[in-house]
Motif scaffolding. Structure first.
Motif, PDB file in Angstrom:
ATOM      1  N   ARG A  44       0.835  -1.204   0.000  1.00 30.85           N
ATOM      2  CA  ARG A  44       0.000   0.000   0.000  1.00 30.85           C
ATOM      3  C   ARG A  44       0.869   1.253   0.000  1.00 30.85           C
ATOM      4  NH1 ARG A  44      -1.630   3.981   2.943  1.00 30.85           N
ATOM      5  NH2 ARG A  44      -0.367   3.363   4.734  1.00 30.85           N
ATOM      6  N   ARG A  45       1.896   1.278   0.835  1.00 26.41           N
ATOM      7  CA  ARG A  45       2.756   2.454   0.919  1.00 26.41           C
ATOM      8  C   ARG A  45       3.507   2.690  -0.392  1.00 26.41           C
ATOM      9  NH1 ARG A  45       5.550   1.790   6.971  1.00 26.41           N
ATOM     10  NH2 ARG A  45       3.584   1.742   8.168  1.00 26.41           N
ATOM     11  N   LEU A  46       3.992   1.619  -0.987  1.00 22.77           N
ATOM     12  CA  LEU A  46       4.734   1.763  -2.235  1.00 22.77           C
ATOM     13  C   LEU A  46       3.850   2.296  -3.354  1.00 22.77           C
ATOM     14  CD1 LEU A  46       6.818  -1.542  -2.120  1.00 22.77           C
ATOM     15  CD2 LEU A  46       7.707   0.772  -1.862  1.00 22.77           C
ATOM     16  N   VAL A  47       2.612   1.814  -3.409  1.00 25.43           N
ATOM     17  CA  VAL A  47       1.692   2.231  -4.479  1.00 25.43           C
ATOM     18  C   VAL A  47       1.151   3.632  -4.225  1.00 25.43           C
ATOM     19  CG1 VAL A  47      -0.514   1.733  -5.597  1.00 25.43           C
ATOM     20  CG2 VAL A  47       1.077  -0.147  -5.068  1.00 25.43           C
ATOM     21  N   GLU A  48       0.663   3.862  -3.002  1.00 25.57           N
ATOM     22  CA  GLU A  48      -0.009   5.132  -2.714  1.00 25.57           C
ATOM     23  C   GLU A  48       0.950   6.278  -2.442  1.00 25.57           C
ATOM     24  OE1 GLU A  48      -2.817   4.648   0.416  1.00 25.57           O
ATOM     25  OE2 GLU A  48      -3.917   3.014  -0.586  1.00 25.57           O
ATOM     26  N   LEU A  49       2.058   6.004  -1.765  1.00 28.98           N
ATOM     27  CA  LEU A  49       2.955   7.078  -1.364  1.00 28.98           C
ATOM     28  C   LEU A  49       4.106   7.288  -2.337  1.00 28.98           C
ATOM     29  CD1 LEU A  49       3.140   6.380   2.483  1.00 28.98           C
ATOM     30  CD2 LEU A  49       1.558   7.841   1.224  1.00 28.98           C
ATOM     31  N   ARG A  50       4.541   6.216  -3.010  1.00 28.86           N
ATOM     32  CA  ARG A  50       5.657   6.354  -3.942  1.00 28.86           C
ATOM     33  C   ARG A  50       5.216   6.311  -5.397  1.00 28.86           C
ATOM     34  NH1 ARG A  50      10.808   2.739  -1.881  1.00 28.86           N
ATOM     35  NH2 ARG A  50      10.653   3.160   0.367  1.00 28.86           N
ATOM     36  N   GLY A  51       3.966   5.944  -5.629  1.00 32.26           N
ATOM     37  CA  GLY A  51       3.472   5.884  -6.994  1.00 32.26           C
ATOM     38  C   GLY A  51       4.020   4.726  -7.797  1.00 32.26           C
ATOM     39  N   MET A  52       4.458   3.683  -7.138  1.00 34.61           N
ATOM     40  CA  MET A  52       5.027   2.536  -7.829  1.00 34.61           C
ATOM     41  C   MET A  52       3.910   1.631  -8.323  1.00 34.61           C
ATOM     42  SD  MET A  52       7.753  -0.304  -6.322  1.00 34.61           S
ATOM     43  CE  MET A  52       8.969   0.974  -5.984  1.00 34.61           C
ATOM     44  N   PRO A  53       3.960   1.143  -9.550  1.00 29.02           N
ATOM     45  CA  PRO A  53       2.955   0.190 -10.013  1.00 29.02           C
ATOM     46  C   PRO A  53       2.928  -1.034  -9.105  1.00 29.02           C
ATOM     47  CG  PRO A  53       4.282   0.995 -11.841  1.00 29.02           C
ATOM     48  CD  PRO A  53       4.943   1.480 -10.603  1.00 29.02           C
ATOM     49  N   GLU A  54       1.725  -1.531  -8.813  1.00 31.42           N
ATOM     50  CA  GLU A  54       1.610  -2.634  -7.870  1.00 31.42           C
ATOM     51  C   GLU A  54       2.374  -3.869  -8.343  1.00 31.42           C
ATOM     52  OE1 GLU A  54      -1.768  -5.483  -5.773  1.00 31.42           O
ATOM     53  OE2 GLU A  54      -2.327  -3.469  -6.463  1.00 31.42           O
ATOM     54  N   ALA A  55       2.326  -4.157  -9.625  1.00 34.00           N
ATOM     55  CA  ALA A  55       3.036  -5.332 -10.136  1.00 34.00           C
ATOM     56  C   ALA A  55       4.538  -5.200  -9.906  1.00 34.00           C
ATOM     57  CB  ALA A  55       2.736  -5.523 -11.620  1.00 34.00           C
ATOM     58  N   ASP A  56       5.046  -3.988 -10.098  1.00 36.54           N
ATOM     59  CA  ASP A  56       6.476  -3.740  -9.872  1.00 36.54           C
ATOM     60  C   ASP A  56       6.813  -3.915  -8.400  1.00 36.54           C
ATOM     61  OD1 ASP A  56       9.084  -3.052 -10.187  1.00 36.54           O
ATOM     62  OD2 ASP A  56       8.739  -0.905 -10.496  1.00 36.54           O
ATOM     63  N   ALA A  57       5.941  -3.386  -7.523  1.00 41.76           N
ATOM     64  CA  ALA A  57       6.173  -3.498  -6.077  1.00 41.76           C
ATOM     65  C   ALA A  57       6.209  -4.957  -5.645  1.00 41.76           C
ATOM     66  CB  ALA A  57       5.086  -2.739  -5.318  1.00 41.76           C
ATOM     67  N   ARG A  58       5.263  -5.726  -6.152  1.00 41.10           N
ATOM     68  CA  ARG A  58       5.215  -7.148  -5.759  1.00 41.10           C
ATOM     69  C   ARG A  58       6.412  -7.917  -6.318  1.00 41.10           C
ATOM     70  NH1 ARG A  58       0.776  -8.541  -3.070  1.00 41.10           N
ATOM     71  NH2 ARG A  58      -1.043  -7.161  -3.190  1.00 41.10           N
TER      72      ARG A  58
END
Length: 405
Positions: free
Chosen positions: A139-153
């Motif tokens: 959640r933090r990576l997607v919402e706060l850093r704007g990272m695509p969820e697939a990339d974060a995972r």
């Protein structure tokens, strides 16, 4: 110098911890920043990456195209291994330069995202892990850093699991709460680190009164990290390193002090290790109360009393008291430490007897103000029971065909 390893999964909040500790006085060595430094435009590091992954990872201005590299390097294990083969030597060499430049009395905090993956925990006086649940990190990576969820995972999948990081942690900082919640805990950690660093500088050990506590299920994991650290420090001079004493017996009440035995070829080798052990946070204690049950253990024989000699060190870390016994391979004391531990694990009646003996001894010295005197009296109060128990333990070893595992 006190070296602290800081790690945690992507999005866990390591930067917050390193920022606070840096403001308090730690020398912060950030592996991510160093990783960027060694691949700046025109560096041999960037040229090596381009040779490995193609010129498509370099922008027109000569800088590294990080998304392009990530797309190629995080797709599978083979690609990550190629990336690590290029980056790890570069980052390691530059990190060593920065650490060597730090003051001798500094607390050096090395922020290393892949500390667990690289098996580097034993290289540090302590490992600090910032812990956040996986989905909260997403959640933090997607919402706060704007990272695509697939990339974060994908990035999380390429790192150690939460369980692996927790197992490596000497200090676990829970950062699941709201922003700012962790600040007080980090400041308390800094107090421990500064006292630890001062103890290392002055070769001061932590001694605690003989107070029994219920068995802590985390003692084996704590001892595993401690023995790994001692193996690294002692190198080939240590023939074996074992968790011994009451904390090595599951379910047994004990003082909250870990005992570890380092088996060495000779006392001369033990003496040679004194300096490196002190630097690693285990200064030598010149005077130590005998905790070996001689001469009863030698009933039927004429063992030289000198064969019970050892060298004794203790931890300088105020947050984790520990005793380190250096004994010579095959000498009676070295053997007995292992036999006694394994006998207690195997014999329920012996465990019950020993608990009662320990309780009585602890009660006898409860009013003693001087810690060293209390420790001496506590050991002396247990001696009569040890005289018989030592023989019983050896009889058990012979009956069962015991061998040091």
């Amino acid at each position: 110098m006190l070296r602290i390893g800081l790690t945690g999964g992507i999005g866990a909040g390591k930067s917050t911890v390193s920022r606070i500790l840096g403001e308090l006085g730690a020398v912060v060595v950030d592996a991510d920043l160093i990783a960027r430094e060694v691949v700046e435009p025109g560096t041999p590091g960037l040229a090596a990456l381009a040779a490995e992954f193609g010129d498509g990872i370099v922008n027109s201005d000569g800088s590294l195209d990080r998304p392009a590299l990530a797309a190629k390097a995080f797709g599978d294990d083979e690609a990550r291994a190629r990336l690590n083969a290029v980056m790890h030597p570069l980052v390691g060499a530059r990190t060593a330069e920065v650490v060597d430049a730090a003051p001798a009395d500094a607390v050096v905090l090395q922020d290393i995202p892949l500390l667990v993956e690289g098996g580097m925990g034993a290289l540090f006086h302590l490992v600090v892990v910032v812990d956040v649940d996986a989905e909260e990190r997403i959640r933090r990576l997607v919402e706060l850093r704007g990272m695509p969820e697939a990339d974060a995972r994908a990035r999380m999948a390429a790192q150690a699991t939460d369980e692996q990081r927790r197992a490596a942690a000497d200090v676990l900082l829970d950062n699941n709460g709201p922003q700012g919640r962790l600040d007080a805990e980090v400041r308390a950690l800094w107090d421990r680190l500064t006292r630890y660093a001062e103890n290392v500088r002055t070769a001061t050990v932590v001694r605690t009164p003989p107070v029994l506590v219920s068995a802590d299920p985390s003692w084996p994991d704590q001892a595993r990290r401690l023995t790994a650290r001692l193996r690294t420090v002692c190198g080939a001079s240590a023939l074996r390193v074992d968790h011994i004493g009451s904390t090595a017996v599951p379910g047994l009440e004990a003082k909250d002090v870990l005992d570890v035995q380092v088996t060495v070829p000779s006392l001369a080798v033990a003496d040679e290790l004194a300096g490196v052990l002190a630097a690693a946070g285990f200064p030598r204690v010149e005077s130590v109360t005998r905790d070996d049950p001689r001469p009863a253990y030698d009933i039927g024989g004429e063992a030289d009393p000198a064969l019970w000699d050892k060298r004794f060190h203790a931890a300088a870390d105020p947050g984790r008291p520990a005793n380190v016994h250096l004994r010579v391979d095959g000498w009676p004391g070295q053997r007995f430490a292992l036999v006694f531990r394994d006998w207690l694990i195997a014999d329920e009646q012996a465990r019950a007897e020993y608990v009662e003996v320990k309780r009585a001894a602890a009660a006898e010295v409860a009013g003693e103000a001087d810690i060293e005197t209390a420790v001496e009296r506590y050991a002396a109060a247990k001696t009569p029971w040890f005289d018989g128990a030592a023989v019983r333990a050896e009889q058990w070893a012979e009956r069962t065909g015991w061998r040091a595992g």
